[in-house]
Design a protein around this motif. Structure first.
Motif, PDB file in Angstrom:
ATOM      1  N   ASP A 116     -11.512   2.127  18.652  1.00  0.00           N
ATOM      2  CA  ASP A 116     -12.266   2.791  17.587  1.00  0.00           C
ATOM      3  C   ASP A 116     -11.369   3.714  16.777  1.00  0.00           C
ATOM      4  N   LEU A 117     -10.516   4.471  17.472  1.00  0.00           N
ATOM      5  CA  LEU A 117      -9.598   5.378  16.786  1.00  0.00           C
ATOM      6  C   LEU A 117      -8.621   4.607  15.895  1.00  0.00           C
ATOM      7  N   ALA A 118      -8.130   3.471  16.392  1.00  0.00           N
ATOM      8  CA  ALA A 118      -7.201   2.657  15.603  1.00  0.00           C
ATOM      9  C   ALA A 118      -7.890   2.126  14.351  1.00  0.00           C
ATOM     10  N   LYS A 119      -9.113   1.646  14.498  1.00  0.00           N
ATOM     11  CA  LYS A 119      -9.881   1.138  13.350  1.00  0.00           C
ATOM     12  C   LYS A 119     -10.137   2.265  12.362  1.00  0.00           C
ATOM     13  N   GLN A 120     -10.506   3.437  12.881  1.00  0.00           N
ATOM     14  CA  GLN A 120     -10.774   4.586  12.030  1.00  0.00           C
ATOM     15  C   GLN A 120      -9.518   4.995  11.254  1.00  0.00           C
ATOM     16  N   ALA A 121      -8.390   5.073  11.944  1.00  0.00           N
ATOM     17  CA  ALA A 121      -7.134   5.449  11.290  1.00  0.00           C
ATOM     18  C   ALA A 121      -6.765   4.435  10.208  1.00  0.00           C
ATOM     19  N   GLU A 122      -6.933   3.165  10.508  1.00  0.00           N
ATOM     20  CA  GLU A 122      -6.624   2.112   9.541  1.00  0.00           C
ATOM     21  C   GLU A 122      -7.489   2.247   8.294  1.00  0.00           C
ATOM     22  N   ARG A 123      -8.787   2.492   8.484  1.00  0.00           N
ATOM     23  CA  ARG A 123      -9.712   2.627   7.351  1.00  0.00           C
ATOM     24  C   ARG A 123      -9.398   3.877   6.524  1.00  0.00           C
ATOM     25  N   VAL A 124      -9.148   5.004   7.208  1.00  0.00           N
ATOM     26  CA  VAL A 124      -8.849   6.244   6.488  1.00  0.00           C
ATOM     27  C   VAL A 124      -7.578   6.073   5.658  1.00  0.00           C
ATOM     28  N   GLU A 125      -6.539   5.497   6.254  1.00  0.00           N
ATOM     29  CA  GLU A 125      -5.296   5.287   5.526  1.00  0.00           C
ATOM     30  C   GLU A 125      -5.523   4.413   4.297  1.00  0.00           C
ATOM     31  N   MET A 126      -6.256   3.319   4.452  1.00  0.00           N
ATOM     32  CA  MET A 126      -6.534   2.431   3.337  1.00  0.00           C
ATOM     33  C   MET A 126      -7.317   3.165   2.244  1.00  0.00           C
ATOM     34  N   LEU A 127      -8.343   3.932   2.630  1.00  0.00           N
ATOM     35  CA  LEU A 127      -9.153   4.655   1.651  1.00  0.00           C
ATOM     36  C   LEU A 127      -8.332   5.705   0.904  1.00  0.00           C
ATOM     37  N   LEU A 128      -7.499   6.445   1.636  1.00  0.00           N
ATOM     38  CA  LEU A 128      -6.676   7.470   0.994  1.00  0.00           C
ATOM     39  C   LEU A 128      -5.684   6.860   0.011  1.00  0.00           C
ATOM     40  N   TYR A 129      -5.079   5.721   0.374  1.00  0.00           N
ATOM     41  CA  TYR A 129      -4.156   5.070  -0.547  1.00  0.00           C
ATOM     42  C   TYR A 129      -4.890   4.551  -1.786  1.00  0.00           C
ATOM     43  N   GLN A 130      -6.099   4.030  -1.600  1.00  0.00           N
ATOM     44  CA  GLN A 130      -6.877   3.565  -2.753  1.00  0.00           C
ATOM     45  C   GLN A 130      -7.277   4.733  -3.654  1.00  0.00           C
ATOM     46  N   LEU A 131      -7.641   5.865  -3.038  1.00  0.00           N
ATOM     47  CA  LEU A 131      -7.968   7.053  -3.838  1.00  0.00           C
ATOM     48  C   LEU A 131      -6.741   7.548  -4.595  1.00  0.00           C
ATOM     49  N   LYS A 132      -5.587   7.497  -3.944  1.00  0.00           N
ATOM     50  CA  LYS A 132      -4.338   7.910  -4.594  1.00  0.00           C
ATOM     51  C   LYS A 132      -4.053   7.018  -5.800  1.00  0.00           C
TER      52      LYS A 132
END
Length: 195
Positions: A116-132
């Motif tokens: 779950d933590l790995a999935k969460q980290a992957e999603r957060v990273e993807m979202l932050l890069y898209q926001l950037k």
């Protein structure tokens, strides 16, 4: 309008966010707890795109437990106490921020497995890069923001990222038990190898 307020919303107007990837389990126990002690935390929602219902941001398990109670004839929690979020962003940025808020809200209230933590980290990273890419600026390193969202140290996050890239899927379960045995200093050194 500035301060959050609790609104009592009909249960049937609430729906799950399709982007919620967290497990919705332990419903029987949670329903029994709610029936005995009451709903201790309002469900966090936002208005849906059609303006007729609400999408759950945080509280998918509580919502499922309330559904079970309603199916069992316990209706004293209807309407449901909810905190209604108001979005100020629009378009793609709004959708990205909505999912990021869903993750932040759930990361504070759950015990998660390594997967779950790995999935969460992957999603957060993807979202932050898209926001950037959409023009939202974040000071500091992206890894630090992801670590904060996942309630992990940056070195642990780096090591887990290293493991997910270099360890094959069939070996991940075995490697997860190994993770707990490695020293923090070693995880920092391995995390730096990827950079």
């Amino acid at each position: 309008e500035g301060r959050e307020q609790i609104a009592y919303i009909d249960f049937h107007l609430l729906r799950s966010d399709d982007r919620n990837f967290y497990a919705v389990d332990g419903i029987e126990e949670l329903a029994a707890n709610i029936e005995f002690a009451g709903l201790q935390q309002p469900i966090r929602v936002r208005p849906d795109d059609k303006g007729v219902g609400y999408v759950i941001v945080s509280g998918h398990r509580r919502n499922a437990a309330l559904r079970k109670l309603l199916e069992d004839g316990v209706d004293r929690f209807q309407p449901v106490p909810c905190i209604v979020e108001r979005d100020t962003a629009t378009g793609e940025t709004a959708a990205l921020l909505q999912e990021l808020r869903l993750i932040y809200a759930n990361s504070d209230t759950r015990r998660m497995s390594s997967a779950d933590l790995a999935k969460q980290a992957e999603r957060v990273e993807m979202l932050l890069y898209q926001l950037k890419e959409a023009g939202v600026e974040f000071p500091g390193r992206m890894r630090d923001h992801v670590a904060e969202a996942c309630k992990l140290s940056a070195s642990k996050l780096a090591f887990d990222g290293f493991m997910s890239v270099y360890v094959q899927d069939e070996d991940k379960q075995e490697s997860n038990s190994l993770l707990g045995k490695l020293e923090k200093g070693m995880s920092l050194k391995l995390g730096k190898l990827k950079n």
